[in-house]
Design a protein around this motif. Structure first.
Motif, short mmCIF file in Angstrom:
data_model
loop_
_atom_site.label_atom_id
_atom_site.label_comp_id
_atom_site.label_asym_id
_atom_site.label_seq_id
_atom_site.Cartn_x
_atom_site.Cartn_y
_atom_site.Cartn_z
N PRO A 1 3.23 -0.58 5.07
CA PRO A 1 3.43 0.50 6.04
C PRO A 1 2.80 1.83 5.62
CG PRO A 1 5.46 -0.74 5.77
CD PRO A 1 4.51 -1.26 4.73
N ILE A 2 2.80 2.10 4.32
CA ILE A 2 2.24 3.37 3.86
C ILE A 2 0.74 3.47 4.14
CG2 ILE A 2 1.61 2.72 1.49
CD1 ILE A 2 2.83 5.35 0.57
N GLY A 3 0.09 2.32 4.32
CA GLY A 3 -1.34 2.31 4.60
C GLY A 3 -1.70 2.96 5.91
N LYS A 4 -0.72 3.19 6.80
CA LYS A 4 -0.97 3.85 8.08
C LYS A 4 -0.95 5.36 7.97
CE LYS A 4 0.98 0.00 10.74
NZ LYS A 4 2.02 -0.42 11.73
N ASP A 5 -0.54 5.87 6.81
CA ASP A 5 -0.48 7.32 6.58
C ASP A 5 -1.34 7.65 5.38
OD1 ASP A 5 0.26 9.92 5.75
OD2 ASP A 5 2.23 9.73 6.70
N MET B 1 -8.10 3.58 -18.85
CA MET B 1 -8.42 2.66 -17.74
C MET B 1 -8.73 3.48 -16.49
SD MET B 1 -6.31 -0.67 -16.39
CE MET B 1 -4.80 0.20 -15.95
N LYS B 2 -9.81 3.15 -15.81
CA LYS B 2 -10.18 3.84 -14.58
C LYS B 2 -9.29 3.37 -13.43
CE LYS B 2 -15.00 4.68 -15.84
NZ LYS B 2 -16.41 4.49 -15.45
N ALA B 3 -9.20 4.21 -12.40
CA ALA B 3 -8.36 3.89 -11.25
C ALA B 3 -9.10 4.20 -9.95
CB ALA B 3 -7.06 4.70 -11.31
N GLY B 4 -8.91 3.30 -8.98
CA GLY B 4 -9.56 3.48 -7.68
C GLY B 4 -8.62 3.16 -6.54
N ILE B 5 -9.07 3.42 -5.33
CA ILE B 5 -8.26 3.19 -4.13
C ILE B 5 -9.08 2.46 -3.08
CG2 ILE B 5 -8.88 5.45 -3.15
CD1 ILE B 5 -6.08 5.58 -1.94
N MET B 6 -8.43 1.51 -2.40
CA MET B 6 -9.06 0.83 -1.27
C MET B 6 -9.06 1.76 -0.07
SD MET B 6 -10.46 -2.13 -0.37
CE MET B 6 -9.76 -3.41 -1.43
N LEU B 7 -10.18 1.87 0.58
CA LEU B 7 -10.31 2.76 1.73
C LEU B 7 -9.51 2.24 2.93
CD1 LEU B 7 -14.13 3.38 1.40
CD2 LEU B 7 -12.37 5.15 1.20
N THR C 1 -10.35 5.23 11.49
CA THR C 1 -11.10 6.37 12.03
C THR C 1 -12.04 6.92 10.98
OG1 THR C 1 -9.51 8.07 11.32
CG2 THR C 1 -9.13 7.04 13.48
N ARG C 2 -13.06 7.58 11.45
CA ARG C 2 -13.98 8.27 10.54
C ARG C 2 -13.23 9.29 9.71
NH1 ARG C 2 -16.19 13.27 11.33
NH2 ARG C 2 -18.16 13.75 10.26
N GLU C 3 -12.31 10.02 10.34
CA GLU C 3 -11.59 11.07 9.65
C GLU C 3 -10.74 10.52 8.51
OE1 GLU C 3 -13.00 12.42 13.46
OE2 GLU C 3 -11.71 10.70 12.94
N ASN C 4 -10.06 9.39 8.73
CA ASN C 4 -9.20 8.81 7.69
C ASN C 4 -10.01 8.31 6.50
OD1 ASN C 4 -6.85 9.37 9.03
ND2 ASN C 4 -6.56 7.30 9.84
N GLN D 1 -8.38 -7.88 12.09
CA GLN D 1 -9.01 -7.90 13.41
C GLN D 1 -9.99 -6.75 13.58
OE1 GLN D 1 -6.08 -8.17 16.57
NE2 GLN D 1 -4.83 -9.61 15.42
N ASN D 2 -9.92 -5.75 12.71
CA ASN D 2 -10.69 -4.54 12.91
C ASN D 2 -11.11 -3.99 11.55
OD1 ASN D 2 -11.69 -2.57 14.77
ND2 ASN D 2 -10.08 -1.17 14.18
N VAL D 3 -12.34 -4.32 11.11
CA VAL D 3 -12.78 -3.97 9.77
C VAL D 3 -14.18 -3.34 9.83
CG1 VAL D 3 -13.21 -4.81 7.43
CG2 VAL D 3 -11.49 -5.94 8.85
N LEU D 4 -14.29 -2.12 9.31
CA LEU D 4 -15.60 -1.49 9.21
C LEU D 4 -16.46 -2.23 8.18
CD1 LEU D 4 -14.71 2.33 9.12
CD2 LEU D 4 -15.44 0.97 11.09
#
Length: 316
Positions: free
Chosen positions: A296-300, A1-7, A15-18, A63-66
């Motif tokens: 909370p982990i989504g902030k790191d 099974m393939k695995a992916g991550i939400m940006l 941020t661009r960097e994250n 409230q803030n979505v690219l």
């Protein structure tokens, strides 16, 4: 099974960097895909309650979505292998010809790595701001997908429908993937399942809000529906969206109590791993997405990527 991550393309710390770090690390760690969602508004007084919160309020992250396609196109030039998917774009907020060309552009610039995840949306406020009637959205979606696929595959496109009309025209460029990028449709209704069978390649359920058996039952129903429609049932697959909630086991409760009270995709790493094993065993489930957008982990981003790497091992 393939695995992916939400940006990490939503929330106050976008941020661009994250975004770039997450995509590059995901590719380096051997993940198969990165994904971006779409949100237009965070209405102060929403007409449609949000189903995933007790009081119907929308998560502050919305409230803030690219923009998802802009984000993925940027990443197309900064990655080499990893697939680039939308999870999801609310298709009816867009013109089908314009969206077909944007996806074709992403597919070409990425070397054939686009995955087109679509849904109908649920917010009346977003429908209103898009100038699209809230009624008849299912019927409109059927036409939308028909026209989208024609724009991707036919040399001359001519379409006359109830909602969309295109005079005989050439529409290019065509996607690099043939016949077109994989179409993944979100939703959990009989109409959604019919739409997957007629126009899609895969279904996108969300795991964690109920027993995982529900996904298995739905997949069995989808494949049976495909058989009745004379479509190869092996061509119907599922990309499962998850929001893992890692909780360290507490000393005051027994393992049996923890297991009884636990929701799918919630608990220790091993417990969530057992849920991933369960999903992997469901016929047709071939891809899993890990989203940390509302935890909370989504902030790191470093912790987010590390946790996803740990969970992705269970998918292999």
């Amino acid at each position: 099974m393939k695995a992916g991550i939400m940006l990490p393309h939503l929330g106050e710390n976008v941020t661009r960097e994250n975004v770039l770090y997450t995509a590059k690390e995901a590719e380096k760690e051997g993940l198969d895909s990165v994904w971006a969602l779409e949100r237009l508004l965070w209405p102060l007084k929403p007409q449609t309650p949000y189903v995933a919160t007790p009081d119907g309020s929308l998560p502050a992250q919305y409230q803030n979505v690219l923009d998802p396609l802009e984000t993925l196109t940027y990443l197309a030039g900064n990655t080499e292998r990893i697939s680039l998917g939308t999870s999801i774009i609310d298709m009816l907020f867009h013109n089908p010809v314009v969206l077909a060309r944007r996806f074709a552009t992403l597919d070409i610039l990425s070397g054939g790595r686009a995955i087109a995840g679509f849904g109908l949306g649920w917010s009346k406020d977003e429908y209103d701001v898009s100038g699209v009637p809230f009624k008849h959205r299912g019927e409109r979606a059927d036409e939308f997908l028909q026209l989208l696929k024609q724009a991707w595959t036919e040399e001359v496109v001519q379409f006359k429908g109830k909602f969309y009309n295109v005079p005989a025209s050439k529409i290019g460029p065509k996607p690099l993937q043939k016949p077109h990028p994989r179409i993944v449709l979100g939703g959990f209704s009989p109409n959604t399942f019919s739409r997957v069978i007629k126009y899609g390649d895969a279904w996108m359920p969300i795991a964690g809000f109920g027993p995982l058996d529900q996904i298995e039952q739905a997949m069995n129903g989808l494949r049976e529906g495909a058989r009745k429609a004379n479509k190869d049932p092996s061509k119907i697959s599922a990309v499962v969206l998850t929001y893992p909630n890692v909780i360290e086991s507490g000393p005051s409760s027994s393992p049996g109590q923890q297991q009884q009270q636990r929701l799918p995709m919630s608990g220790t790493i091993d417990q969530i791993g057992s849920d991933i094993d369960r999903l992997k065993a469901i016929e047709g489930v071939d891809h899993i997405i890990f989203s940390h957008a509302f935890s909370p982990i989504g902030k790191d981003v470093k912790k987010m990527v590390e946790l996803t790497k740990q969970l992705a091992r269970f998918a292999r």
